[in-house]
Design a protein around this motif. Structure first.
Motif, PDB file in Angstrom:
ATOM      1  N   LEU A   1       0.849  -1.181   0.000  1.00 52.57           N
ATOM      2  CA  LEU A   1       0.000   0.000   0.000  1.00 52.57           C
ATOM      3  C   LEU A   1       0.888   1.234   0.000  1.00 52.57           C
ATOM      4  O   LEU A   1       1.732   1.403   0.883  1.00 52.57           O
ATOM      5  CB  LEU A   1      -0.925   0.015   1.214  1.00 52.57           C
ATOM      6  CG  LEU A   1      -2.155   0.906   1.074  1.00 52.57           C
ATOM      7  CD1 LEU A   1      -3.106   0.383   0.011  1.00 52.57           C
ATOM      8  CD2 LEU A   1      -2.874   1.020   2.401  1.00 52.57           C
ATOM      9  N   ILE A   2       0.691   2.093  -0.986  1.00 54.20           N
ATOM     10  CA  ILE A   2       1.517   3.282  -1.165  1.00 54.20           C
ATOM     11  C   ILE A   2       0.666   4.505  -0.869  1.00 54.20           C
ATOM     12  O   ILE A   2      -0.459   4.623  -1.354  1.00 54.20           O
ATOM     13  CB  ILE A   2       2.062   3.351  -2.615  1.00 54.20           C
ATOM     14  CG1 ILE A   2       2.885   2.093  -2.929  1.00 54.20           C
ATOM     15  CG2 ILE A   2       2.898   4.611  -2.814  1.00 54.20           C
ATOM     16  CD1 ILE A   2       3.174   1.919  -4.406  1.00 54.20           C
ATOM     17  N   LYS A   3       1.183   5.434  -0.065  1.00 53.02           N
ATOM     18  CA  LYS A   3       0.480   6.664   0.259  1.00 53.02           C
ATOM     19  C   LYS A   3       1.184   7.813  -0.446  1.00 53.02           C
ATOM     20  O   LYS A   3       2.294   8.184  -0.091  1.00 53.02           O
ATOM     21  CB  LYS A   3       0.440   6.881   1.768  1.00 53.02           C
ATOM     22  CG  LYS A   3      -0.354   5.809   2.505  1.00 53.02           C
ATOM     23  CD  LYS A   3      -0.422   6.076   3.996  1.00 53.02           C
ATOM     24  CE  LYS A   3      -1.278   5.033   4.701  1.00 53.02           C
ATOM     25  NZ  LYS A   3      -1.381   5.294   6.160  1.00 53.02           N
ATOM     26  N   SER A   4       0.516   8.353  -1.463  1.00 50.47           N
ATOM     27  CA  SER A   4       1.138   9.369  -2.309  1.00 50.47           C
ATOM     28  C   SER A   4       0.175  10.530  -2.518  1.00 50.47           C
ATOM     29  O   SER A   4      -0.941  10.336  -3.000  1.00 50.47           O
ATOM     30  CB  SER A   4       1.519   8.759  -3.665  1.00 50.47           C
ATOM     31  OG  SER A   4       2.145   9.708  -4.494  1.00 50.47           O
ATOM     32  N   GLY A   5       0.577  11.724  -2.128  1.00 47.18           N
ATOM     33  CA  GLY A   5      -0.248  12.902  -2.335  1.00 47.18           C
ATOM     34  C   GLY A   5      -1.592  12.844  -1.648  1.00 47.18           C
ATOM     35  O   GLY A   5      -2.560  13.461  -2.090  1.00 47.18           O
ATOM     36  N   GLY A   6      -1.692  12.095  -0.546  1.00 43.40           N
ATOM     37  CA  GLY A   6      -2.942  11.962   0.174  1.00 43.40           C
ATOM     38  C   GLY A   6      -3.778  10.782  -0.248  1.00 43.40           C
ATOM     39  O   GLY A   6      -4.819  10.513   0.344  1.00 43.40           O
ATOM     40  N   TYR A   7      -3.357  10.050  -1.290  1.00 44.38           N
ATOM     41  CA  TYR A   7      -4.073   8.867  -1.763  1.00 44.38           C
ATOM     42  C   TYR A   7      -3.436   7.600  -1.224  1.00 44.38           C
ATOM     43  O   TYR A   7      -2.227   7.536  -1.019  1.00 44.38           O
ATOM     44  CB  TYR A   7      -4.053   8.799  -3.297  1.00 44.38           C
ATOM     45  CG  TYR A   7      -4.741   9.937  -3.984  1.00 44.38           C
ATOM     46  CD1 TYR A   7      -6.121   9.949  -4.137  1.00 44.38           C
ATOM     47  CD2 TYR A   7      -4.009  11.000  -4.504  1.00 44.38           C
ATOM     48  CE1 TYR A   7      -6.754  11.002  -4.786  1.00 44.38           C
ATOM     49  CE2 TYR A   7      -4.638  12.055  -5.150  1.00 44.38           C
ATOM     50  CZ  TYR A   7      -6.011  12.042  -5.290  1.00 44.38           C
ATOM     51  OH  TYR A   7      -6.637  13.075  -5.923  1.00 44.38           O
TER      52      TYR A   7
END
Length: 484
Positions: free
Chosen positions: A388-394
């Motif tokens: 699970l990647i958290k990028s730019g709030g996603y």
């Protein structure tokens, strides 16, 4: 039964929604949303084309007033993902702003325009508002990416929405006098439920910037706004701008509450903002399935690197790998976060298997790993899974990106990981074994290929080429070796 939006039911003339040059009071919102609610009453579900506009907010409120479950749709979703969402949720009709062109799968549905023309300036509801539905009735179906496979539809009941927003009223001392400014998308929990439904439930107002800018934040906070909601990418850009923007620093200094969520805000950005403004950003922790679980309280210690304490009504425990509860709050012992309470979802739509697997005797398995300080503050240290990647709030599942990359004719093998990024929190990295070593597809080509099938924020920002992916004896890709 008490209404979800008391100020609408009361016909309050206080400001409610402000998007650019369009604005509605609570009474005006009751007029337009009440009329639209009467038209969609009885529908099994409705999709809302969730642009960052006043029309989107009106459409969602109308459906909630009518007791019709809302499926917010990200306008940047790729064709395959959109087809899955529409097929899985089977909306009876779609709500969209007048003049907006919809993709074919949504254009095939009955459409109602969320038109506010002629409503601004009117007082009172045009029609009596519907009776409040049952607390267990579904309010929204929000699609969230897992680590593998297509997104799952998270069914959120009305009691989850009210439980979270009322717990945040307590934690943040949130009142009708508060004016929120934010620029988040309106198709996920943070931007829609907290950012739009939260102010409406409190009887306050929200000013949406449409698109984030530090200039917009400074303008709104210096002209009456009291709160700012953002994701770490936004606060990073604010921290970068503060040294050369005294107006921004002054505006932030005057804010009552600065809240960051959706991923961890780096301590460096915490400290830069505090040094320039004298104000501390507070963090909260939630996810689509649970809405909000914890927060630093407005009257508590704004401790960087933590997400505060459990909200009122939320039970939170840490469990070890064997599933046994961890009761030691020593700031060192790591366990998986499990939660239960009225804030939880009811099911994954059409996925009883996934729903059952998500719970442990009534406790929801978050997959997030954390420690607790002696005073109960929670510090999240990472994911139980690695995908699970958290990028730019996603929150982005690596598996679905890998599946699309593998469909490219120039790709033999693919793996996707996250990598620290000062601006985005994490950037998406694609590790590619090309089909032809002497003619690999370019990074731009691969990003465009992913963007055509999935949402644009799921495109890889970095592509690295290998002769082979590292695998264990069972053939599973060892992603930790890639990150190393």
């Amino acid at each position: 039964m008490s209404p979800l939006f008391p100020a609408l039911a009361a016909g309050s003339t206080r400001p409610a929604l402000h998007f650019g040059d369009q604005a509605l009071s609570h009474a005006e919102l009751a007029t337009v949303a009440g009329a639209l609610a009467a038209r969609i009453a009885g529908a099994p579900r409705v999709a809302v084309w969730a642009t960052p506009t006043l029309g989107t907010a009106v459409g969602v409120v109308a459906a909630l007033l009518a007791g019709v479950p809302v499926v917010p749709v990200n306008p940047k979703t790729g064709e395959r993902e959109l087809t899955h969402i529409v097929t899985d949720s089977s909306p009876a009709l779609v709500l969209a702003e007048r003049g907006v062109e919809l993709p074919p799968i949504l254009a095939a549905l009955e459409r109602l325009d969320t038109d506010v023309t002629g409503v601004m300036g009117e007082a009172g509801p045009a029609v009596p508002l519907p009776a409040e539905p049952s607390p267990e009735d579904p309010a929204l179906i929000v699609y969230t990416s897992g680590t593998t496979g297509p997104p799952k539809g998270v069914v959120l009941p009305r009691r989850a929405v009210t439980a979270t927003l009322d717990a945040l009223e307590d934690a943040w001392q949130w009142t009708e006098a508060d004016v929120l400014v934010h620029a988040l998308p309106l198709f996920h929990v943070h931007g829609l439920i907290l950012g739009i439904l939260g102010p409406l439930r409190r009887g306050g107002s929200v000013r949406h910037l449409g698109r984030f800018s530090t200039e917009g934040v400074a303008r709104e906070l210096s002209t009456g706004a009291t709160m700012l909601f953002g994701v770490p990418t936004m606060y990073h850009r604010i921290a970068e701008a503060l040294a050369d923007d005294p107006a921004l620093a002054k505006a932030l200094t005057g804010a009552r509450l600065l809240v960051s969520g959706s991923a961890a805000l780096p301590v460096h950005d915490h400290e830069r903002i505090a040094a320039a403004t004298g104000r501390r950003v507070i963090e909260r922790y939630g996810m689509t399935e649970t809405l909000m679980n914890t927060s630093v309280r407005a009257d508590g210690e704004p401790r960087a690197g933590t997400v505060g304490v459990p909200l009122a009504g939320v039970e939170l425990r840490l469990v070890d790998e064997a599933g046994a509860g961890i009761t030691t709050y020593d700031g060192d012992t790591v366990g998986e976060i499990q939660v239960r309470g009225a804030n939880l979802f009811t099911e994954y739509l059409n996925r009883p298997d996934a729903t059952g697997a998500a719970f442990d005797d009534g406790w929801f398995r978050t997959g997030d790993m954390a420690i607790r300080d002696p005073d109960g503050y929670v510090r999240i240290v990472g994911r139980k899974a690695t995908d699970l990647i958290k990028s730019g709030g996603y929150k982005i599942g690596a598996g679905e990106i890998e599946n699309v990359l593998l469909e490219h004719p120039g790709v033999r093998e693919a793996a996707v990981t996250g990598e620290p990024d000062e601006d985005l929190g994490e950037r998406i990295v694609a590790w590619i074994v090309p089909a032809q070593a002497d003619a690999p597809p370019s990074a731009e080509e691969l990003a465009a290929h992913v963007g055509a099938q999935l949402a644009s924020h799921k495109r890889p920002r970095t592509v690295r080429y290998l002769d082979a992916l590292p695998r264990n004896d069972m053939g599973k890709i060892m992603k930790r070796a890639l990150r190393g």
